[in-house]
Design a protein around this motif. Structure first.
Motif, mmCIF file in Angstrom:
data_model
loop_
_atom_site.group_PDB
_atom_site.id
_atom_site.type_symbol
_atom_site.label_atom_id
_atom_site.label_comp_id
_atom_site.label_asym_id
_atom_site.label_seq_id
_atom_site.Cartn_x
_atom_site.Cartn_y
_atom_site.Cartn_z
ATOM 1 N N GLY A 1 2.214 -1.138 -4.959
ATOM 2 C CA GLY A 1 1.099 -1.640 -5.744
ATOM 3 C C GLY A 1 0.107 -2.342 -4.841
ATOM 4 O O GLY A 1 0.400 -2.639 -3.682
ATOM 5 N N ALA A 2 -1.066 -2.609 -5.377
ATOM 6 C CA ALA A 2 -2.112 -3.245 -4.591
ATOM 7 C C ALA A 2 -1.759 -4.696 -4.288
ATOM 8 O O ALA A 2 -1.095 -5.372 -5.073
ATOM 9 C CB ALA A 2 -3.438 -3.177 -5.332
ATOM 10 N N SER A 3 -2.216 -5.198 -3.151
ATOM 11 C CA SER A 3 -2.038 -6.591 -2.767
ATOM 12 C C SER A 3 -3.238 -7.407 -3.232
ATOM 13 O O SER A 3 -4.318 -6.871 -3.498
ATOM 14 C CB SER A 3 -1.896 -6.713 -1.253
ATOM 15 O OG SER A 3 -0.778 -5.993 -0.786
ATOM 16 N N VAL B 1 -2.634 1.678 -3.643
ATOM 17 C CA VAL B 1 -3.181 1.848 -4.989
ATOM 18 C C VAL B 1 -2.028 1.782 -5.985
ATOM 19 O O VAL B 1 -0.882 2.114 -5.649
ATOM 20 C CB VAL B 1 -3.931 3.178 -5.154
ATOM 21 C CG1 VAL B 1 -5.176 3.221 -4.273
ATOM 22 C CG2 VAL B 1 -3.024 4.365 -4.849
ATOM 23 N N GLY B 2 -2.328 1.355 -7.200
ATOM 24 C CA GLY B 2 -1.301 1.291 -8.231
ATOM 25 C C GLY B 2 -1.896 1.369 -9.613
ATOM 26 O O GLY B 2 -3.033 0.930 -9.837
ATOM 27 N N VAL B 3 -1.147 1.947 -10.552
ATOM 28 C CA VAL B 3 -1.580 2.009 -11.947
ATOM 29 C C VAL B 3 -0.438 1.514 -12.831
ATOM 30 O O VAL B 3 0.744 1.703 -12.511
ATOM 31 C CB VAL B 3 -1.993 3.431 -12.368
ATOM 32 C CG1 VAL B 3 -3.215 3.887 -11.601
ATOM 33 C CG2 VAL B 3 -0.853 4.419 -12.177
ATOM 34 N N THR B 4 -0.804 0.869 -13.922
ATOM 35 C CA THR B 4 0.152 0.375 -14.911
ATOM 36 C C THR B 4 -0.339 0.757 -16.293
ATOM 37 O O THR B 4 -1.523 0.575 -16.613
ATOM 38 C CB THR B 4 0.290 -1.153 -14.838
ATOM 39 O OG1 THR B 4 0.789 -1.525 -13.552
ATOM 40 C CG2 THR B 4 1.247 -1.673 -15.904
ATOM 41 N N SER C 1 -5.464 -0.589 -9.764
ATOM 42 C CA SER C 1 -5.720 -1.546 -8.683
ATOM 43 C C SER C 1 -5.694 -0.851 -7.336
ATOM 44 O O SER C 1 -5.030 0.177 -7.159
ATOM 45 C CB SER C 1 -4.669 -2.666 -8.698
ATOM 46 O OG SER C 1 -4.598 -3.303 -9.956
ATOM 47 N N ALA C 2 -6.418 -1.428 -6.381
ATOM 48 C CA ALA C 2 -6.437 -0.900 -5.016
ATOM 49 C C ALA C 2 -6.647 -2.045 -4.036
ATOM 50 O O ALA C 2 -7.223 -3.089 -4.392
ATOM 51 C CB ALA C 2 -7.544 0.136 -4.855
ATOM 52 N N SER C 3 -6.171 -1.886 -2.817
ATOM 53 C CA SER C 3 -6.336 -2.936 -1.809
ATOM 54 C C SER C 3 -6.306 -2.356 -0.411
ATOM 55 O O SER C 3 -5.759 -1.272 -0.170
ATOM 56 C CB SER C 3 -5.247 -4.005 -1.937
ATOM 57 O OG SER C 3 -3.977 -3.469 -1.593
ATOM 58 N N ILE C 4 -6.923 -3.105 0.514
ATOM 59 C CA ILE C 4 -6.857 -2.819 1.948
ATOM 60 C C ILE C 4 -6.380 -4.094 2.634
ATOM 61 O O ILE C 4 -6.962 -5.167 2.439
ATOM 62 C CB ILE C 4 -8.230 -2.409 2.515
ATOM 63 C CG1 ILE C 4 -8.749 -1.164 1.819
ATOM 64 C CG2 ILE C 4 -8.136 -2.174 4.016
ATOM 65 C CD1 ILE C 4 -10.147 -0.767 2.254
ATOM 66 N N LEU D 1 -8.260 -7.394 0.989
ATOM 67 C CA LEU D 1 -9.379 -7.144 0.089
ATOM 68 C C LEU D 1 -8.840 -6.304 -1.053
ATOM 69 O O LEU D 1 -8.334 -5.195 -0.840
ATOM 70 C CB LEU D 1 -10.511 -6.407 0.817
ATOM 71 C CG LEU D 1 -11.696 -5.964 -0.050
ATOM 72 C CD1 LEU D 1 -12.403 -7.176 -0.656
ATOM 73 C CD2 LEU D 1 -12.668 -5.116 0.764
ATOM 74 N N GLY D 2 -8.911 -6.831 -2.291
ATOM 75 C CA GLY D 2 -8.331 -6.133 -3.429
ATOM 76 C C GLY D 2 -9.257 -6.050 -4.617
ATOM 77 O O GLY D 2 -10.189 -6.861 -4.765
ATOM 78 N N TRP D 3 -8.994 -5.080 -5.481
ATOM 79 C CA TRP D 3 -9.818 -4.868 -6.691
ATOM 80 C C TRP D 3 -8.924 -4.330 -7.798
ATOM 81 O O TRP D 3 -7.954 -3.600 -7.541
ATOM 82 C CB TRP D 3 -10.925 -3.857 -6.393
ATOM 83 C CG TRP D 3 -11.674 -3.396 -7.620
ATOM 84 C CD1 TRP D 3 -12.757 -3.967 -8.203
ATOM 85 C CD2 TRP D 3 -11.369 -2.228 -8.401
ATOM 86 N NE1 TRP D 3 -13.150 -3.241 -9.309
ATOM 87 C CE2 TRP D 3 -12.316 -2.167 -9.443
ATOM 88 C CE3 TRP D 3 -10.378 -1.242 -8.321
ATOM 89 C CZ2 TRP D 3 -12.300 -1.155 -10.411
ATOM 90 C CZ3 TRP D 3 -10.360 -0.229 -9.270
ATOM 91 C CH2 TRP D 3 -11.320 -0.196 -10.291
#
Length: 355
Positions: free
Chosen positions: A118-120, A283-286, A310-313, A325-327
């Motif tokens: 999942g995203a951080s 990336v992650g989806v719920t 959600s997504a993050s780098i 950096l996350g969204w």
């Protein structure tokens, strides 16, 4: 005084008690996570907000091994995020590789859930809401701290790559009530299997939950199941998990004096993570849904839902230092109607310093 101390030391040594004060081996770990979180709620009243975000944890692990080779371990966590002190139980590790957790042992099904990436980051929409759709694969778990979990050694039952465990907790001393719910105990079984498929390492895991409640009027109790799978191929990890069941909790939302039950509940989680040098993309989806209502009444009406992407780098700046950096974008429904105050998008930029 010096003479008395020398005499006392000699006496302790002669009685074979010299090692009484020796300390168990201890290790420490923790982090400080600092950043800025921004939200943009769909509800115009809540609008856009920016705020600092700071979380800290500190963990201590204690362990020692007996002359017979049995490992004994415990520990505690200090968390600024929840402002609590969380003490661990006792874990005994036998020479065969089997383990026994005593007190605060957990649920066997939780132990064997395969990792779903999942995203951080600390992004999210935190507005108060009556939506109670599940968002985690462990939503049906529960129980009491008085219990145990027994873990088999690796290659259980002669099957290479198989591990299993069983857990049981009991809160029989808790007073039965006609109203509020308290977990009275839970039994859980779980298993995981690790194998290789070509260049990939595949893990399949999950288990079953069956709980009980102290409420004599509740029509429901915690119960359900979870299944999951993950695959690691080089620097790429992908995962998928699904859980289904019923969750009973004592929070008095929607003016339900007895607390709530979420029935017909399910949640699907999927995610992927790719590591390229010092950079990690995730990336992650719920997607969760469930019908909530007073646990002492037949639940009716339309489902609540929770959908998030959600997504993050993440970038490893230095040893123990990671910039993030996350969204995320969240959509919630309450009884089938859009919950705009708890829906919208959020971003996070910050750094985590760990030791």
């Amino acid at each position: 005084m010096k003479k008395e101390l020398l005499i006392a030391s000699a006496l302790v040594g002669s009685l074979g008690l010299a090692g009484v004060a020796e300390a168990a081996s201890a290790t420490m770990s923790g982090h400080n996570r600092v950043g800025i979180k921004g939200t943009d709620a769909d509800n115009a009243t809540n609008g856009s907000t920016n705020a600092s975000s700071r979380q800290s944890t500190f963990s201590v692990s204690l362990s020692e091994t007996t002359d017979g080779g049995i490992g004994i371990s415990t520990g505690f966590d200090l968390s600024e995020e929840t402002q609590t002190l969380d003490q661990s139980g006792i874990t005994l590790t036998f020479t065969s590789g089997a383990k026994l957790d005593l007190i605060e042992a957990g649920n066997a099904a939780n132990t064997h859930i395969a990792t779903v990436p999942g995203a951080s980051g600390e992004m999210g929409i935190s507005a108060a809401t009556d939506t109670n759709a599940p968002t985690t694969l462990t939503f049906a778990s529960g129980g009491d701290n008085v219990g145990f979990e027994f873990h088999t050694a690796a290659d259980a039952f002669g099957v290479e790559g198989l591990k299993a465990s069983v857990s049981f907790s009991d809160n029989s001393d808790a007073a039965n009530t006609t109203g509020a719910h308290t977990d009275a105990g839970m039994m859980s079984v779980g298993a995981s299997y690790v194998t290789t498929a070509g260049d990939s390492t595949v893990t399949i895991g999950g288990g079953l939950y069956q709980g009980s409640t102290t409420s004599t009027t509740s029509l429901y109790e915690d119960e359900g199941y979870v299944v999951s799978i993950s695959a690691v191929t080089g620097d790429l990890t992908v995962g998928l998990g699904y859980a289904d069941g019923t969750n009973v909790f004592d929070s008095n939302v929607e003016n339900n004096a007895n607390g709530n039950a979420v029935t017909g509940a399910s949640v699907l989680k999927a995610g992927a993570k790719y590591v390229s040098g010092d950079i990690t993309f995730a990336v992650g989806v719920t997607s969760g849904e469930g019908n909530d209502g007073d646990h002492a009444s037949a639940v009716s009406g339309s489902n609540d839902s929770h959908d998030a992407t959600s997504a993050s780098i993440s970038y490893a700046v230095a040893s123990g230092v990671t910039a993030v950096l996350g969204w995320t974008d969240v959509s919630r429904d309450d009884d089938g109607a859009a919950a705009s105050d708890a829906s919208g998008s959020s971003w996070y930029v910050g750094a985590t310093v760990s030791f």
